[in-house]
Design a protein around this motif. Sequence first.
Motif, mmCIF file in Angstrom:
data_model
loop_
_atom_site.group_PDB
_atom_site.id
_atom_site.type_symbol
_atom_site.label_atom_id
_atom_site.label_comp_id
_atom_site.label_asym_id
_atom_site.label_seq_id
_atom_site.Cartn_x
_atom_site.Cartn_y
_atom_site.Cartn_z
ATOM 1 N N ARG A 15 63.633 -26.205 -14.594
ATOM 2 C CA ARG A 15 64.445 -24.868 -14.726
ATOM 3 C C ARG A 15 65.111 -24.200 -13.367
ATOM 4 O O ARG A 15 64.188 -24.319 -12.641
ATOM 5 N N TRP A 16 66.041 -24.065 -13.634
ATOM 6 C CA TRP A 16 66.790 -23.763 -12.365
ATOM 7 C C TRP A 16 67.550 -22.203 -12.354
ATOM 8 O O TRP A 16 67.941 -21.896 -13.581
ATOM 9 N N ARG A 17 67.697 -21.893 -11.404
ATOM 10 C CA ARG A 17 68.617 -20.762 -10.967
ATOM 11 C C ARG A 17 69.700 -21.241 -10.291
ATOM 12 O O ARG A 17 69.549 -21.429 -9.192
ATOM 13 N N VAL A 18 71.027 -20.767 -10.739
ATOM 14 C CA VAL A 18 72.217 -21.243 -10.177
ATOM 15 C C VAL A 18 72.852 -20.099 -9.489
ATOM 16 O O VAL A 18 73.136 -19.163 -10.023
ATOM 17 N N SER A 19 73.322 -20.247 -8.397
ATOM 18 C CA SER A 19 73.854 -19.045 -7.649
ATOM 19 C C SER A 19 75.601 -19.633 -6.978
ATOM 20 O O SER A 19 75.390 -20.799 -6.918
ATOM 21 N N GLN A 20 76.064 -18.725 -6.552
ATOM 22 C CA GLN A 20 77.389 -18.887 -6.023
ATOM 23 C C GLN A 20 77.334 -19.746 -4.649
ATOM 24 O O GLN A 20 76.568 -19.354 -3.916
ATOM 25 N N GLY A 21 77.852 -20.878 -4.418
ATOM 26 C CA GLY A 21 77.812 -21.386 -3.236
ATOM 27 C C GLY A 21 79.210 -21.246 -2.593
ATOM 28 O O GLY A 21 80.214 -20.452 -2.900
ATOM 29 N N GLU A 22 79.457 -21.673 -1.156
ATOM 30 C CA GLU A 22 80.697 -21.221 -0.450
ATOM 31 C C GLU A 22 81.516 -22.332 -0.812
ATOM 32 O O GLU A 22 81.792 -23.201 0.208
ATOM 33 N N SER A 23 82.337 -22.114 -1.718
ATOM 34 C CA SER A 23 83.445 -23.132 -2.062
ATOM 35 C C SER A 23 84.441 -22.923 -1.285
ATOM 36 O O SER A 23 84.792 -22.027 -0.745
ATOM 37 N N GLY A 24 85.257 -24.308 -0.846
ATOM 38 C CA GLY A 24 86.374 -24.273 -0.400
ATOM 39 C C GLY A 24 87.625 -24.328 -1.182
ATOM 40 O O GLY A 24 87.381 -23.843 -2.194
ATOM 41 N N TRP A 25 88.810 -24.688 -0.385
ATOM 42 C CA TRP A 25 89.871 -24.741 -1.208
ATOM 43 C C TRP A 25 89.985 -25.759 -2.300
ATOM 44 O O TRP A 25 90.605 -25.607 -3.498
ATOM 45 N N ASN A 26 89.147 -26.930 -2.292
ATOM 46 C CA ASN A 26 89.187 -27.969 -2.929
ATOM 47 C C ASN A 26 88.417 -28.057 -4.309
ATOM 48 O O ASN A 26 88.760 -28.518 -5.308
ATOM 49 N N ASN A 27 87.011 -27.734 -3.997
ATOM 50 C CA ASN A 27 86.214 -28.091 -4.944
ATOM 51 C C ASN A 27 85.301 -26.667 -5.259
ATOM 52 O O ASN A 27 85.351 -25.679 -4.686
ATOM 53 N N THR A 28 84.396 -26.794 -6.474
ATOM 54 C CA THR A 28 83.640 -25.574 -6.634
ATOM 55 C C THR A 28 82.103 -26.225 -6.452
ATOM 56 O O THR A 28 81.754 -27.175 -6.754
ATOM 57 N N THR A 29 81.489 -25.360 -5.895
ATOM 58 C CA THR A 29 80.184 -25.600 -5.463
ATOM 59 C C THR A 29 79.222 -24.359 -5.740
ATOM 60 O O THR A 29 79.558 -23.219 -5.778
ATOM 61 N N ARG A 30 77.995 -24.877 -6.493
ATOM 62 C CA ARG A 30 77.005 -24.024 -6.686
ATOM 63 C C ARG A 30 75.617 -24.303 -5.936
ATOM 64 O O ARG A 30 75.592 -25.762 -5.643
ATOM 65 N N ILE A 31 74.849 -23.538 -5.770
ATOM 66 C CA ILE A 31 73.365 -23.832 -5.212
ATOM 67 C C ILE A 31 72.452 -23.828 -6.496
ATOM 68 O O ILE A 31 72.287 -22.661 -6.979
ATOM 69 N N ALA A 32 71.636 -24.805 -6.673
ATOM 70 C CA ALA A 32 70.469 -24.729 -7.682
ATOM 71 C C ALA A 32 69.178 -24.664 -7.263
ATOM 72 O O ALA A 32 68.923 -25.395 -6.152
ATOM 73 N N GLU A 33 68.248 -23.784 -7.495
ATOM 74 C CA GLU A 33 67.011 -23.690 -6.991
ATOM 75 C C GLU A 33 66.054 -23.737 -8.270
ATOM 76 O O GLU A 33 66.096 -23.101 -9.084
ATOM 77 N N SER A 34 65.188 -24.633 -8.115
ATOM 78 C CA SER A 34 64.089 -24.909 -9.165
ATOM 79 C C SER A 34 63.060 -23.811 -9.034
ATOM 80 O O SER A 34 62.729 -23.076 -7.954
ATOM 81 N N GLU A 35 62.010 -23.613 -10.087
ATOM 82 C CA GLU A 35 61.178 -22.645 -9.913
ATOM 83 C C GLU A 35 60.140 -22.891 -8.848
ATOM 84 O O GLU A 35 59.339 -22.134 -8.372
ATOM 85 N N ASP A 36 60.070 -24.160 -8.507
ATOM 86 C CA ASP A 36 59.059 -24.661 -7.344
ATOM 87 C C ASP A 36 59.786 -24.418 -5.990
ATOM 88 O O ASP A 36 59.319 -25.123 -5.023
ATOM 89 N N GLY A 37 60.832 -24.062 -5.684
ATOM 90 C CA GLY A 37 61.745 -23.791 -4.592
ATOM 91 C C GLY A 37 62.580 -24.664 -4.202
ATOM 92 O O GLY A 37 62.985 -24.733 -3.066
ATOM 93 N N VAL A 38 62.592 -26.131 -4.994
ATOM 94 C CA VAL A 38 63.615 -27.013 -4.481
ATOM 95 C C VAL A 38 64.977 -26.395 -4.743
ATOM 96 O O VAL A 38 65.288 -26.036 -5.639
ATOM 97 N N LYS A 39 66.049 -26.929 -3.532
ATOM 98 C CA LYS A 39 67.451 -26.559 -3.600
ATOM 99 C C LYS A 39 68.101 -27.801 -3.771
ATOM 100 O O LYS A 39 67.938 -28.736 -3.135
ATOM 101 N N ARG A 40 69.092 -27.580 -4.621
ATOM 102 C CA ARG A 40 70.222 -28.666 -4.707
ATOM 103 C C ARG A 40 71.630 -28.162 -4.791
ATOM 104 O O ARG A 40 71.738 -26.986 -4.972
ATOM 105 N N VAL A 41 72.558 -28.985 -4.302
ATOM 106 C CA VAL A 41 73.936 -28.431 -4.318
ATOM 107 C C VAL A 41 74.783 -29.350 -5.307
ATOM 108 O O VAL A 41 74.520 -30.482 -5.433
ATOM 109 N N LEU A 42 75.228 -28.467 -6.169
ATOM 110 C CA LEU A 42 76.150 -28.928 -7.106
ATOM 111 C C LEU A 42 77.675 -28.898 -6.942
ATOM 112 O O LEU A 42 77.998 -27.946 -6.522
#
Length: 340
Positions: A15-42
């Motif tokens: 289960r993930w909580r998705v937050s806004q990442g610092e997207s640049g001009w070219n792509n869309t970026t999101r930060i996903a954090e799981s319940e146990d604190g693991v973070k991933r970049v989408l």
Amino acid sequence: MSFEALLSRYEPDARWRVSQGESGWNNTTRIAESEDGVKRVLRVYETHKDADKIAFEHDVLRKLADAGLPFAVPRPIAALDGATYVMLDDGSGRYAAMFSYTEGIRPDGRDPVAAAAIGAAVGRLSAALRDIRPDAAPAYLPCYELEHTHPSCPQQVIASFCAEPPAPFADLRDPLARIGAALGAFGESLPALRALPHQLVHGDVNDSNLLADIADSGRIVAVLDFEFCTHELRAMEPAVVLAGLIEDETAFDAAAAFLSGFCGIVPLSEAEIESLPMLMRLRRLDVFVHFLGRYLSGVDQADVLRQQLQEADAGLAVLDRNSVRLQALCRASLGTFAND
């Protein structure tokens, strides 16, 4: 496709909580954090819909992970089917990928302390990329193949746009004329540029694609976004950084610090030093053509291209005033002072 649906194709039971990442001009970026604190970049790729380009980028990243670099690079994470990228099921034809996450902050490249650290990091990255052998040919041509930067921008289209701008750009006729003249001058330098050393380069190093230590802004902890990695002029790597750094004459202390850090690891040849001002101009021109292509393809509105062409024109003016000074800084960083 929602980001939650995308995440389920990688780790369906988390289960993930998705937050806004610092997207640049070219792509869309999101930060996903799981319940146990693991973070991933989408990342959702917005610049292209080309699986081969993504496969090449991910291959380079996997090989760099074994290069012993003193900072992180994104690590592509495999989905359930084993692929490191997936096509969105929204009918758009876009692709998305999940990467490892590194904690950090954007450095301020105009600070000489940070600039020296960036120079050393880019030098170490350049040295590592020199020895990487990807499994496939790169998807992007070298930056000097300017008319092939975007499929919407053959040479005659670029020249026509600069000479006879459409209505939304009519008030920018003078900047476009100067950009057109710079494109002409660049064409005359092509034979000499093609003779310079080539290797893999990141191709888009700037503050937004770097992370510094939160507690020590003078330590680079990650280099991000290898989307435009390709086989290119070796000297294009520092030229890209310098072109973004020197927006006016106030950044030369930072430029000197960057060059000291970079050239301490990757000494440039005299021919490469001579080419730096032209390569920095080329970077400005390449960014303009990139955004011209996005505008002509309907990706961006006119306001985006207006901003980019005005920045390109201003940057070219700074370079025209300071070419000799930049070459002297590079020679000084190598300890080979020369009379200009």
